[in-house]
Write a protein that holds these residues in place. Sequence first.
Motif, PDB file in Angstrom:
ATOM      1  N   ALA A 136       0.818  -1.215   0.000  1.00 44.84           N
ATOM      2  CA  ALA A 136       0.000   0.000   0.000  1.00 44.84           C
ATOM      3  C   ALA A 136       0.854   1.270   0.000  1.00 44.84           C
ATOM      4  CB  ALA A 136      -0.948  -0.011   1.191  1.00 44.84           C
ATOM      5  N   GLY A 137       1.904   1.287  -0.817  1.00 45.59           N
ATOM      6  CA  GLY A 137       2.747   2.467  -0.945  1.00 45.59           C
ATOM      7  C   GLY A 137       3.771   2.648   0.165  1.00 45.59           C
ATOM      8  N   GLU A 138       3.796   1.763   1.147  1.00 47.20           N
ATOM      9  CA  GLU A 138       4.767   1.821   2.236  1.00 47.20           C
ATOM     10  C   GLU A 138       5.840   0.765   2.015  1.00 47.20           C
ATOM     11  OE1 GLU A 138       4.807   3.982   4.867  1.00 47.20           O
ATOM     12  OE2 GLU A 138       3.098   4.966   3.932  1.00 47.20           O
ATOM     13  N   THR A 139       7.056   1.058   2.455  1.00 43.45           N
ATOM     14  CA  THR A 139       8.157   0.110   2.333  1.00 43.45           C
ATOM     15  C   THR A 139       8.435  -0.516   3.692  1.00 43.45           C
ATOM     16  OG1 THR A 139       9.097   1.454   0.566  1.00 43.45           O
ATOM     17  CG2 THR A 139      10.539  -0.183   1.571  1.00 43.45           C
ATOM     18  N   PHE A 140       8.636  -1.816   3.689  1.00 42.63           N
ATOM     19  CA  PHE A 140       8.930  -2.567   4.905  1.00 42.63           C
ATOM     20  C   PHE A 140      10.210  -3.362   4.707  1.00 42.63           C
ATOM     21  CE2 PHE A 140       4.406  -1.905   5.003  1.00 42.63           C
ATOM     22  CZ  PHE A 140       4.112  -1.692   6.347  1.00 42.63           C
ATOM     23  N   ALA A 141      10.930  -3.587   5.808  1.00 39.21           N
ATOM     24  CA  ALA A 141      12.085  -4.481   5.811  1.00 39.21           C
ATOM     25  C   ALA A 141      11.714  -5.656   6.705  1.00 39.21           C
ATOM     26  CB  ALA A 141      13.311  -3.766   6.368  1.00 39.21           C
ATOM     27  N   LEU A 142      11.636  -6.841   6.131  1.00 38.32           N
ATOM     28  CA  LEU A 142      11.321  -8.045   6.881  1.00 38.32           C
ATOM     29  C   LEU A 142      12.635  -8.633   7.367  1.00 38.32           C
ATOM     30  CD1 LEU A 142       8.974  -9.933   7.678  1.00 38.32           C
ATOM     31  CD2 LEU A 142       9.436 -11.198   5.566  1.00 38.32           C
ATOM     32  N   ILE A 143      12.857  -8.601   8.679  1.00 38.93           N
ATOM     33  CA  ILE A 143      14.118  -9.065   9.263  1.00 38.93           C
ATOM     34  C   ILE A 143      14.057 -10.578   9.442  1.00 38.93           C
ATOM     35  CG2 ILE A 143      15.739  -8.826  11.182  1.00 38.93           C
ATOM     36  CD1 ILE A 143      15.277  -6.201   9.606  1.00 38.93           C
ATOM     37  N   VAL A 144      15.017 -11.279   8.845  1.00 33.39           N
ATOM     38  CA  VAL A 144      15.089 -12.741   8.886  1.00 33.39           C
ATOM     39  C   VAL A 144      16.501 -13.156   9.306  1.00 33.39           C
ATOM     40  CG1 VAL A 144      13.286 -13.015   7.131  1.00 33.39           C
ATOM     41  CG2 VAL A 144      15.682 -12.891   6.421  1.00 33.39           C
ATOM     42  N   ASP A 145      16.672 -14.446   9.604  1.00 35.29           N
ATOM     43  CA  ASP A 145      17.997 -14.949   9.984  1.00 35.29           C
ATOM     44  C   ASP A 145      18.914 -15.101   8.783  1.00 35.29           C
ATOM     45  OD1 ASP A 145      16.929 -15.058  12.517  1.00 35.29           O
ATOM     46  OD2 ASP A 145      16.866 -17.241  12.628  1.00 35.29           O
ATOM     47  N   GLY A 146      18.344 -15.441   7.643  1.00 34.97           N
ATOM     48  CA  GLY A 146      19.148 -15.638   6.446  1.00 34.97           C
ATOM     49  C   GLY A 146      18.287 -15.687   5.207  1.00 34.97           C
ATOM     50  N   VAL A 147      18.922 -15.489   4.073  1.00 38.45           N
ATOM     51  CA  VAL A 147      18.242 -15.539   2.781  1.00 38.45           C
ATOM     52  C   VAL A 147      18.872 -16.666   1.988  1.00 38.45           C
ATOM     53  CG1 VAL A 147      17.733 -14.277   0.656  1.00 38.45           C
ATOM     54  CG2 VAL A 147      17.780 -13.063   2.842  1.00 38.45           C
ATOM     55  N   GLY A 148      18.022 -17.488   1.380  1.00 40.69           N
ATOM     56  CA  GLY A 148      18.502 -18.628   0.595  1.00 40.69           C
ATOM     57  C   GLY A 148      18.554 -18.297  -0.874  1.00 40.69           C
ATOM     58  N   GLU A 149      18.016 -19.200  -1.668  1.00 40.86           N
ATOM     59  CA  GLU A 149      18.053 -19.052  -3.112  1.00 40.86           C
ATOM     60  C   GLU A 149      16.655 -18.780  -3.648  1.00 40.86           C
ATOM     61  OE1 GLU A 149      19.145 -22.861  -4.846  1.00 40.86           O
ATOM     62  OE2 GLU A 149      18.377 -23.825  -3.057  1.00 40.86           O
ATOM     63  N   VAL A 150      16.571 -18.555  -4.936  1.00 45.78           N
ATOM     64  CA  VAL A 150      15.287 -18.420  -5.606  1.00 45.78           C
ATOM     65  C   VAL A 150      14.932 -19.798  -6.156  1.00 45.78           C
ATOM     66  CG1 VAL A 150      14.045 -17.354  -7.521  1.00 45.78           C
ATOM     67  CG2 VAL A 150      15.669 -16.003  -6.174  1.00 45.78           C
ATOM     68  N   LEU A 151      13.733 -20.271  -5.799  1.00 47.08           N
ATOM     69  CA  LEU A 151      13.256 -21.573  -6.269  1.00 47.08           C
ATOM     70  C   LEU A 151      12.090 -21.379  -7.220  1.00 47.08           C
ATOM     71  CD1 LEU A 151      13.179 -23.607  -2.923  1.00 47.08           C
ATOM     72  CD2 LEU A 151      14.967 -23.614  -4.671  1.00 47.08           C
ATOM     73  N   LYS A 152      12.115 -22.094  -8.334  1.00 49.35           N
ATOM     74  CA  LYS A 152      10.998 -22.096  -9.282  1.00 49.35           C
ATOM     75  C   LYS A 152      10.245 -23.391  -9.018  1.00 49.35           C
ATOM     76  CE  LYS A 152      11.582 -20.663 -13.546  1.00 49.35           C
ATOM     77  NZ  LYS A 152      10.708 -19.536 -13.758  1.00 49.35           N
ATOM     78  N   LEU A 153       9.027 -23.268  -8.461  1.00 46.64           N
ATOM     79  CA  LEU A 153       8.266 -24.443  -8.056  1.00 46.64           C
ATOM     80  C   LEU A 153       6.946 -24.527  -8.793  1.00 46.64           C
ATOM     81  CD1 LEU A 153       8.911 -24.194  -4.217  1.00 46.64           C
ATOM     82  CD2 LEU A 153      10.085 -25.664  -5.864  1.00 46.64           C
ATOM     83  N   GLY A 154       6.559 -25.738  -9.108  1.00 50.38           N
ATOM     84  CA  GLY A 154       5.300 -25.986  -9.794  1.00 50.38           C
ATOM     85  C   GLY A 154       4.217 -26.436  -8.830  1.00 50.38           C
ATOM     86  N   ALA A 155       3.039 -26.553  -9.358  1.00 53.59           N
ATOM     87  CA  ALA A 155       1.875 -26.957  -8.563  1.00 53.59           C
ATOM     88  C   ALA A 155       1.991 -28.393  -8.072  1.00 53.59           C
ATOM     89  CB  ALA A 155       0.607 -26.778  -9.382  1.00 53.59           C
ATOM     90  N   ASP A 156       2.868 -29.202  -8.674  1.00 53.57           N
ATOM     91  CA  ASP A 156       2.994 -30.610  -8.292  1.00 53.57           C
ATOM     92  C   ASP A 156       3.530 -30.808  -6.878  1.00 53.57           C
ATOM     93  OD1 ASP A 156       5.398 -29.547  -9.380  1.00 53.57           O
ATOM     94  OD2 ASP A 156       6.201 -31.565  -9.685  1.00 53.57           O
ATOM     95  N   THR A 157       4.253 -29.821  -6.328  1.00 49.37           N
ATOM     96  CA  THR A 157       4.770 -29.943  -4.954  1.00 49.37           C
ATOM     97  C   THR A 157       3.967 -29.117  -3.962  1.00 49.37           C
ATOM     98  OG1 THR A 157       6.349 -28.136  -5.276  1.00 49.37           O
ATOM     99  CG2 THR A 157       7.141 -30.379  -5.728  1.00 49.37           C
TER     100      THR A 157
END
Length: 159
Positions: free
Chosen positions: A91-112
């Motif tokens: 809604a036009g606001e910027t947020f920073a979601l604080i996490v322990d770590g960032v992994g990779e980008v996964l391309k996943l299908g509906a089968d999983t």
Amino acid sequence: MQAANGNTVPTDTTDYVTVFVGETMFGLTIDRVHDVFVPAGITPVPLAPREIVGLLNLRGRVVTALCLRRRLGIPGREAGAAEMAIGLEQAGETFALIVDGVGEVLKLGADTQEPVPINLDPRWRDLSLGVHRLDGRLLVILDVDALLAFGDAREAKVA
């Protein structure tokens, strides 16, 4: 669609940025992620909800920093543990979601993909869109809109 080798290639895939809180892996749809960065200079905000850890400056923009651990009801990390941030917009606001770590980008299908399990912690159930079962791991897909719902919308949901 058919690949050159004759195998069918699924066309209904979604890309997810994986993030970690402890050993748990969560997914955010890539179209909602704007930045990945190391949070610095967080200024606490008095009387803010517990999940809001403060405000920070991201390239000249004031950004609300939200702790995913607190939002999900997970105990705090050890003092001095590394953390990362995912830049999200709502809604036009910027947020920073604080996490322990960032992994990779996964391309996943509906089968999983599966619906949100009924035995998933109630604090997580309302913030999840479903899960993907991956080689012995579970990827919980987070609902960014629900994660960032604060104020009147959140109070109405609780009431």
